[in-house]
Design an enzyme around this catalytic site. Structure first.
Site, mmCIF file in Angstrom:
data_model
loop_
_atom_site.group_PDB
_atom_site.id
_atom_site.type_symbol
_atom_site.label_atom_id
_atom_site.label_comp_id
_atom_site.label_asym_id
_atom_site.label_seq_id
_atom_site.Cartn_x
_atom_site.Cartn_y
_atom_site.Cartn_z
ATOM 1 N N GLU A 218 10.899 13.419 41.452
ATOM 2 C CA GLU A 218 9.609 14.099 41.537
ATOM 3 C C GLU A 218 9.760 15.567 41.943
ATOM 4 O O GLU A 218 9.077 16.429 41.415
ATOM 5 C CB GLU A 218 8.731 13.362 42.557
ATOM 6 N N ASN B 157 0.227 3.058 45.132
ATOM 7 C CA ASN B 157 -1.193 3.405 44.984
ATOM 8 C C ASN B 157 -1.765 2.316 44.084
ATOM 9 O O ASN B 157 -1.861 2.462 42.876
ATOM 10 C CB ASN B 157 -1.357 4.790 44.364
ATOM 11 N N ARG C 68 2.501 18.451 59.882
ATOM 12 C CA ARG C 68 2.373 17.140 59.244
ATOM 13 C C ARG C 68 3.576 16.256 59.466
ATOM 14 O O ARG C 68 3.450 15.036 59.539
ATOM 15 C CB ARG C 68 2.126 17.319 57.746
ATOM 16 N N TRP D 237 -0.973 20.769 52.103
ATOM 17 C CA TRP D 237 -0.457 20.618 50.742
ATOM 18 C C TRP D 237 -0.005 21.981 50.197
ATOM 19 O O TRP D 237 0.434 22.084 49.068
ATOM 20 C CB TRP D 237 -1.526 20.031 49.811
ATOM 21 N N GLU E 4 -2.858 9.144 52.164
ATOM 22 C CA GLU E 4 -3.288 9.802 50.937
ATOM 23 C C GLU E 4 -4.468 9.083 50.282
ATOM 24 O O GLU E 4 -4.466 8.837 49.079
ATOM 25 C CB GLU E 4 -2.116 9.896 49.945
ATOM 26 N N ARG F 123 4.768 9.717 38.716
ATOM 27 C CA ARG F 123 6.059 10.392 38.922
ATOM 28 C C ARG F 123 7.152 9.763 38.061
ATOM 29 O O ARG F 123 8.317 9.699 38.465
ATOM 30 C CB ARG F 123 6.470 10.387 40.393
ATOM 31 N N ASP G 267 8.366 14.458 52.563
ATOM 32 C CA ASP G 267 8.055 13.675 51.369
ATOM 33 C C ASP G 267 9.070 13.911 50.266
ATOM 34 O O ASP G 267 8.742 14.530 49.261
ATOM 35 C CB ASP G 267 6.648 14.008 50.878
ATOM 36 N N ARG H 60 4.575 0.730 54.620
ATOM 37 C CA ARG H 60 5.120 2.084 54.501
ATOM 38 C C ARG H 60 4.757 2.941 55.715
ATOM 39 O O ARG H 60 3.619 2.910 56.184
ATOM 40 C CB ARG H 60 4.598 2.754 53.230
ATOM 41 N N LYS I 6 0.814 0.399 51.131
ATOM 42 C CA LYS I 6 0.592 1.796 51.514
ATOM 43 C C LYS I 6 -0.815 1.852 52.064
ATOM 44 O O LYS I 6 -1.794 1.728 51.322
ATOM 45 C CB LYS I 6 0.731 2.704 50.293
#
Lengths: 718, 718
Positions: free
Chosen positions: B409, B226, B352, B559, B307, B184, B381, B340, B303
């Site tokens: 993003e 990530n 969600r 999503w 995901e 991002r 998000d 997080r 994290k």
């Protein structure tokens, strides 16, 4: 670079000694000349007659560059005038823009479209310097020629030079993906920001075009040879056109890498068979669309049936059928197809280096006249050292161009100081000996040997978004040298090094001497610590960084270093003699004899052509094993010597660039030691011999080196 | 930035009006002040008393910055002195370095370690400006405070300000991969060049640290959440340590994102179970190794179980067990674990946005005191607009920090002009109403509501290798504003905008007014053309660019934009009332009532909380469908208004930055129209209603928009 303001000329702040520089200016670094020379030049460049600038973007760019350079180096702006009315005038023009040129009756025809003449003439009784050319682009090149003469201290009242490019297409190949990632790129991301184009054109694009024009590069392939079909979609072509508009004034044409399967991927066809009518039509229509947007579009670069890329062989068609199909589409518009010779079959051959020759030479004479075969300098893949590619001289009825790799995929990335021009020169001056003595690679490349209608030299760019463009100061020299050699393959690498140092780093004579010396020795040093005596392909898999001579488990056999070193407890080297793979027979008879005979094969190609026992006695009086270890050790010592030399010139180079080079040399030393120790350890584990007494043992055991990993190495394909 | 040379002070060349700038200087752009104000400031800053600089890198950095700024803005360097001997002295010191401070008897204890005082004092009868603090870092912040006052025209002979950060940890989170790619990221590649570290530290690292210090940011997580386990290997930690050494003088600590499965991937353990002794040991030993290299290491950002990332739940352990295990390893060294809260299960939930609250609130009070829960501003998000995250105020016995996304993003990447501080302010001032009136998000974040021992604000960085750092000029404002709001969440976004404009672009009052106005309206404009009336998650899959309200085939249901818009022929919106998903019940009773009641729910959150028929009549007197189309259209019109306003100030902003902003606004207009037309087309295809008469029809049919692709969009994970 900020725009030039002629009304406000003074020596820029950065003329101050030792003010840190970030390298963005490259060799277009117009610092104040030393006082006596400065005054002498000033007397010769008091006024400027430069007609036609309002009608030509090329001439306007040339004039701006001239004023920027003169202002920077001389501290004053020449008086702009329309006629010669006194001593010390510089006249710049073509016979179109300047009646004086015709009046002087100078013979200019032989300069062609890109050549130029700089010399002294008498105009109305006044001593006048003239830059003359047939076309605007020639004048632009002439301006850069004059500036280079000023920068290198060669300009004077008798200055006279005539320069015509020997090679028609002088191209950079960017291996830049459309998302900005650069394959084998070590200087940040792509300088082409497709996401923002066509609306926003980064001013850096102008400086990029200036830099290319300054060394005579006249074309740029903007996307990776491992191409994405999206590069040929309408949405993308509009972006390319916006770039082309910026490049055009600088004599720089855009080319695109074309994916052979594009008719399927973006054309909604079910085949990409080059003989299928709908496919041929698709490419023709594509060419039509491109030329409507980009009237001076250069052409397509194609990597077909190589390393997984699609190509004509997917349809049982030949390379000729594929290339000619593309060529027919471009022909009406004057475009060329550059077809890469770097093809190797999915089936592992007895000797991979023989494949391109075997596959392509039968097609000599069958390619269209607007096809150029782009041949890598060596038969393998840009290794630290290779013999010349046997294709040079072997296809007299085909346009054959050369491909050099400027980006240092196999030579330590951006942090190793390796000046490539000495190696390129070694290749260019090599005599293929196929068409009599003097049928050198240079004469193949410049087209003079076979009177090729289209000659070409391509370099895989080392340019990225790094502020200094190339990731390191010294990698700038390789971009510069590529351009200079593409213009004239006969230039001397030492002269090019001196030019670059004077223009980029310092004009202090001892420092120029010392830095050029570092550069000229650097390639041999790197070869020694990585792959001495003709070894090749000894690096780690994928990332291509660091030693991996033990690797034998890659995806295919001929990706393994062991495939290339053939080392075991008895000996080392790849037997390519007639008794071995026979690869040597692909050269001319004379060259083949030279390479086959252990008495005449150059020691730096020994293990490329021969498999020899470790105890084989060399002319040096050492065994092969001793010589190998000593060469590796010499490589490391060589880096230490570079460090010592560089340390002595801290006072002539600005602090930032001095520090970066110093820090990178430390990285190079670390890597060189690693290469030496890992390779020596591995080979010693096979032959169980002791090291020559004067060489130190490896720092760690072999297992240590085998365990090393290089995750996240730059430039590695995902 | 080139190093500052105090002996050679004059207004730099770039003080010239309209000389092109590349934005590298950010808001630390010290241009000549206007004459009368310049002279007045000069009289107050004739000499400088700044003891202790030789013994402290922080003080040396502060003094250099002060001299650089004063020289740039006033054109002279103050006389360096050891005592106040006349009018117009600036004294900078702590009670350690300057006896004067103690002698003055100023109360400084409440300033803590980072706060500062700037004011006027009488020293030996002379009018003297004083910057005082308890610690060196406080003085550095004070110096930047004084420079900001000069830049914004607030400094004068009565200037007095006291500033103490309200939030303890003010952090940037870089989503930078170790290979240089930024998730991002829209500003080039990572500014951290791990390949060259530790040998070479880019001088840009110093400017990065300066920029952060100038707005009070005191920590930086250098790698992506990530995460790659390699970031925790010894080889990598040495590189991090080299960065930390450069950052330390600027009060900037490094943190690392830690991958929960690292004990397996790099530790050769068979488990990462947080209760396993060997795992706990492994993290402790890791912490020991880190702190030996980096004594002021900040801690880990994790994290986990989100995901696809590994986490404690892989071992049937809880988030608390995972976080506390890491916390125990860091505790002896004073490090923190930032955990997080952005967790959502692999099983798609009914809604969600309810998941993190449901999963985490039961653990309130169980986290170690050196754990901070990092909570995104909204429950989904980083959408263009969301209500506040219901976790704020819901965990009184847990350190809860906020996470904003500075990189855009979901807001048009770098080419859309969107000033985020107005939205962040909207979040921070929202009253959670859980602990009485005034229990705002800001008071949760600054720790004052629950007297949290550790308060935190984190921003996902928008910084990259682009010369202007953020990809665009106006994105610099978001970095700046994040820092200012993290220091003091109560600051007014308009005041911050004016500060930034004055420091970065121009001090011309009408232009400051106009540009600030553009900025302050920009977020609502973007929300309108992308996701008006509380819509969210309407963008294309993966790349997150461009509209995709019809998408219903992503990897998982939640999503899909259709999951969020719930649009059909009857109505649109996600019913989160008690009758729907019940998500609204996660807020305080009062807030829940406000959001549930159609008469009180803010119109900009209407469709976030309610599913309504297209014909539903709004207070505006329009139907929902009419209002929706009008908002989309307003968004596009808003961009056109921005373009018109920006065009009027070409004479006050330099040509390069002016051009870039102009070009980007054209991209924004193109994208805004696309968003509007695509969304309107799609929703119209469902409800088959006509458009309000004053709004234009979409330019193309729906199928056109559905076919659009955005290959190679920046920032998209490979």
């Amino acid at each position: 670079m900020l725009e030039f303001d002629a009304d406000n000329c003074s020596f820029p702040e950065t003329n101050q000694k030792n003010v840190s520089e970030d390298g963005y200016e490259l060799w277009m670094r117009y610092r104040a000349l030393e006082p006596p020379y400065c005054a002498a030049c000033n007397r010769l460049l008091r006024s400027l007659v430069f007609p036609g600038c309002s009608g030509s973007k090329t001439l306007a760019a040339a004039r701006d560059e001239l004023l920027r350079g003169i202002c920077g180096m001389l501290g004053v702006t020449p008086l702009l005038s329309t006629a010669v009315t006194g001593e010390g005038t510089l006249c710049v023009g073509t016979s179109n823009t300047m009646p004086l040129i015709s009046a002087l009756g100078l013979p200019l025809d032989h300069l062609g479209k890109e050549g130029y003449f700089i010399g002294t003439v008498d105009v109305n009784g006044f001593h006048t310097t003239l830059i003359a050319a047939n076309e605007d682009t020639g004048l632009l090149y002439g301006v850069f020629g004059l500036l280079r003469a000023l920068q290198t201290g060669l300009f004077n009242s008798d200055f006279c030079v005539e320069s015509v490019p020997k090679v028609m297409f002088r191209l950079l190949n960017h291996w830049d993906n459309l998302d900005g990632w650069v394959e084998r790129g070590y200087a940040g991301r792509s300088i082409f920001n497709w996401w923002e184009l066509p609306e926003y054109v980064d001013p850096r694009m102008i400086d990029y075009a200036r830099a290319n024009a300054s060394v005579g590069i006249n074309g740029v392939v903007v996307n990776n040879v491992n191409a994405s079909s999206e590069a040929l979609t309408d949405g993308f072509l509009v972006k390319v056109a916006a770039l082309a508009d910026q490049f055009r004034p600088f004599g720089l044409r855009v080319y695109l890498s074309a994916k052979f399967s594009a008719p399927i991927e973006i054309g909604e066809l079910t085949t990409a068979d080059p003989l299928a009518v709908e496919v041929r039509d698709w490419w023709k229509k594509l060419a039509n669309r491109i030329y409507l947007l980009i009237p001076d579009f250069g052409g397509f670069l194609v990597k077909a049936n190589s390393e997984g890329q699609p190509g004509p062989k997917d349809y049982n068609r030949t390379h000729v059928e594929g290339a000619n199909m593309c060529a027919d589409a471009l022909e009406p518009w004057g475009g060329v197809v550059i077809w890469r010779s770097f093809v190797y079959s999915n089936d592992v051959a007895r000797d991979r280096v023989t494949q391109a020759y075997t596959e392509l030479t039968p097609f000599d004479g069958q390619f269209r006249s607007n096809v150029v075969l782009q041949v890598k300098n060596g038969p393998l893949d840009f290794q630290p050292r290779e013999p010349i590619n046997p294709l040079f001289g072997a296809m007299p009825n085909t346009n054959v161009g050369i491909e050099f790799q400027i980006t240092k995929e196999y030579l330590g990335f951006q942090t190793h100081l390796v000046y490539l021009a000495s190696f390129w020169h070694e290749v260019l001056k090599t005599d293929t000996d196929r068409w009599g003595r003097g049928s050198t690679v240079a004469r193949v490349v410049d087209g003079s040997l076979f009177r090729s209608c289209r000659s070409m030299a391509a370099g895989v760019a080392n340019i990225g978004s790094s502020r200094n463009w190339c990731g390191s100061t010294f990698d700038q020299a390789n971009w510069f040298a590529f351009g200079r050699l593409a213009w004239n393959p006969d230039l001397d690498p030492e002269a090019i090094a001196r030019e670059w140092v004077s223009m980029t780093l310092t004009r202090q004579p001892e420092a120029v001497e010392l830095i050029s010396d570092i550069m000229l020795r650097s390639h041999e040093i790197a070869v020694n610590y990585m792959a001495p005596l003709g070894l090749a392909h000894q690096m780690g898999t994928g990332h291509h960084h660091g030693p991996g001579p033990w690797i034998d488990n890659s995806g295919r056999t001929d990706w393994n270093p062991t495939y290339y070193n053939c080392a075991d407890h008895i000996g080392i080297g790849f037997d390519r003699t007639a008794q071995g793979s026979g690869a040597v027979l692909q050269y001319s008879q004379k060259l083949s004899q030279t390479y086959s005979d252990l008495n005449t094969v150059p020691s730096n190609l020994l293990l490329w052509f021969h498999h020899l026992p470790w105890g084989f006695m060399l002319a040096s009086g050492r065994t092969l094993w001793q010589e190998l270890v000593i060469r590796y050790t010499d490589g490391v010592d060589g880096v230490e010597r570079m460090i010592g030399k560089w340390a002595t010139i801290s006072d002539v180079v600005d602090a930032s660039r001095f520090y970066q080079v110093s820090a990178y040399l430390q990285i190079q030393l670390k890597d060189a030691s690693l290469w030496r120790d890992a390779c020596v350890s591995y080979f010693q584990s096979l032959n169980e011999l002791t090291l020559p007494s004067e060489t130190p043992p490896p720092q760690h055991g072999l297992e240590y080196y085998k365990r090393l990993k290089y995750p996240h190495a730059p430039g590695n394909p995902h």
